[in-house]
Design a protein around this motif. Sequence first.
Motif, PDB file in Angstrom:
ATOM      1  N   GLY A   2      -4.612   2.948  -5.685  1.00 49.27           N
ATOM      2  CA  GLY A   2      -4.849   3.040  -4.249  1.00 49.27           C
ATOM      3  C   GLY A   2      -3.612   3.061  -3.380  1.00 49.27           C
TER       4      GLY A   2
ATOM      5  N   LYS B  80       0.805  -1.222   0.000  1.00 47.58           N
ATOM      6  CA  LYS B  80       0.000   0.000   0.000  1.00 47.58           C
ATOM      7  C   LYS B  80       0.834   1.266   0.000  1.00 47.58           C
ATOM      8  CE  LYS B  80      -3.801  -2.313   0.070  1.00 47.58           C
ATOM      9  NZ  LYS B  80      -4.610  -2.387  -1.177  1.00 47.58           N
TER      10      LYS B  80
ATOM     11  N   THR C  70      -0.250   4.746  -1.568  1.00 47.31           N
ATOM     12  CA  THR C  70       0.294   6.007  -1.073  1.00 47.31           C
ATOM     13  C   THR C  70       1.693   6.172  -1.650  1.00 47.31           C
ATOM     14  OG1 THR C  70      -0.968   5.863   0.985  1.00 47.31           O
ATOM     15  CG2 THR C  70       0.976   7.293   0.988  1.00 47.31           C
TER      16      THR C  70
ATOM     17  N   ASP D 106       1.786  12.044  -2.341  1.00 48.79           N
ATOM     18  CA  ASP D 106       1.181  12.181  -1.013  1.00 48.79           C
ATOM     19  C   ASP D 106       2.151  12.750   0.003  1.00 48.79           C
ATOM     20  OD1 ASP D 106      -1.483  10.824  -1.503  1.00 48.79           O
ATOM     21  OD2 ASP D 106      -0.124   9.205  -2.087  1.00 48.79           O
TER      22      ASP D 106
ATOM     23  N   LYS E 175      -1.150   5.911  -7.631  1.00 46.93           N
ATOM     24  CA  LYS E 175      -2.238   6.450  -6.816  1.00 46.93           C
ATOM     25  C   LYS E 175      -3.600   5.954  -7.312  1.00 46.93           C
ATOM     26  CE  LYS E 175      -2.298  10.746  -5.567  1.00 46.93           C
ATOM     27  NZ  LYS E 175      -2.366  10.829  -4.107  1.00 46.93           N
TER      28      LYS E 175
END
Length: 313
Positions: A110, A90, A112, A132, A107
């Motif tokens: 999903g 992730k 970061t 991010d 992104k």
Amino acid sequence: MDNRITRMLGVQYPIVQAPMGWIARSRLASAVSNAGGLGIIETSSGQLDEVRAEIGKMRELTDKPFGVNIAQAFVRDPDIVRFVIDQGVKFVTTSAGDPRKYCEALKGAGLTVFHVVPSLQAALKAIEAGVDGLVVEGGEGGGFKNPREVALMVLLPLIASKVDVPIIAAGGMLDGRTMAAAFALGAEGIQMGTRMVSAAESPVHQNWKDAIVAAAETDTVFLNRFGPGPALRALRTEKTTRMEKDPPPDGPMKEFGNALDLYFGGDMEASIALSGQVAGRIDSVRPVADILRDTIEEFEAVTADLGQRYGRA
């Protein structure tokens, strides 16, 4: 600790392990994640089949979050984004390239995304790309560098004053005192590289760890400032001292052809032992769990002491 970094990464402590080629594999990364930080698996070795296997080992060794780095200058696989997405992680850091290249796709899946930056211009470009957060990397750190290096003491507060995304500070990070300094300058997390190379769980040969422990603060060299190819900071050896005085006309990259003889065979003259100036402050080989625990305890003690001594009643 509770801040934007720990919430985004899902970790107990905002301490990230640097994604060093061949070194940032499951043995080291799982130790970091299990200790409450965030372990990162590298791709800069270019050995994606081995990286895939290491990610599989991570799931056996830890149930805690971990991430993957995409080192754009060293990974030529056009399917690297799909490769990373398919691993189910992730969090990803991108480095050594244009942040616009992969940010949208990552992104969109999903993930970061943090991008590693060595200058304000690079930071603003990454923000425009939609990252991010940032890993702000000072020139005192080890590894591949911007040839116009800037110390973290200057770079971190400069970038922090211009952006509002969370920042992980890299370069010179070793303990709670350096962590407190980084937070005072605008960071919300830190990344440790050389400290992790010398950790007990690091897979590198003991000769490299011993060289870090024995190093003075002046025992690194900054190579290839004028190209071709990337600049880099490394431990001072006979080889790197020669290269510092007489740079190879075609750059230092071919010296990594025998990297594994140094990394795992212990021949310190076989290749280039990347290292930051913080080697001069490392005096022992220690388990990752002890490093992270003592870092947090010292961070809390230092910040509390500063508040008591200089805070207003």
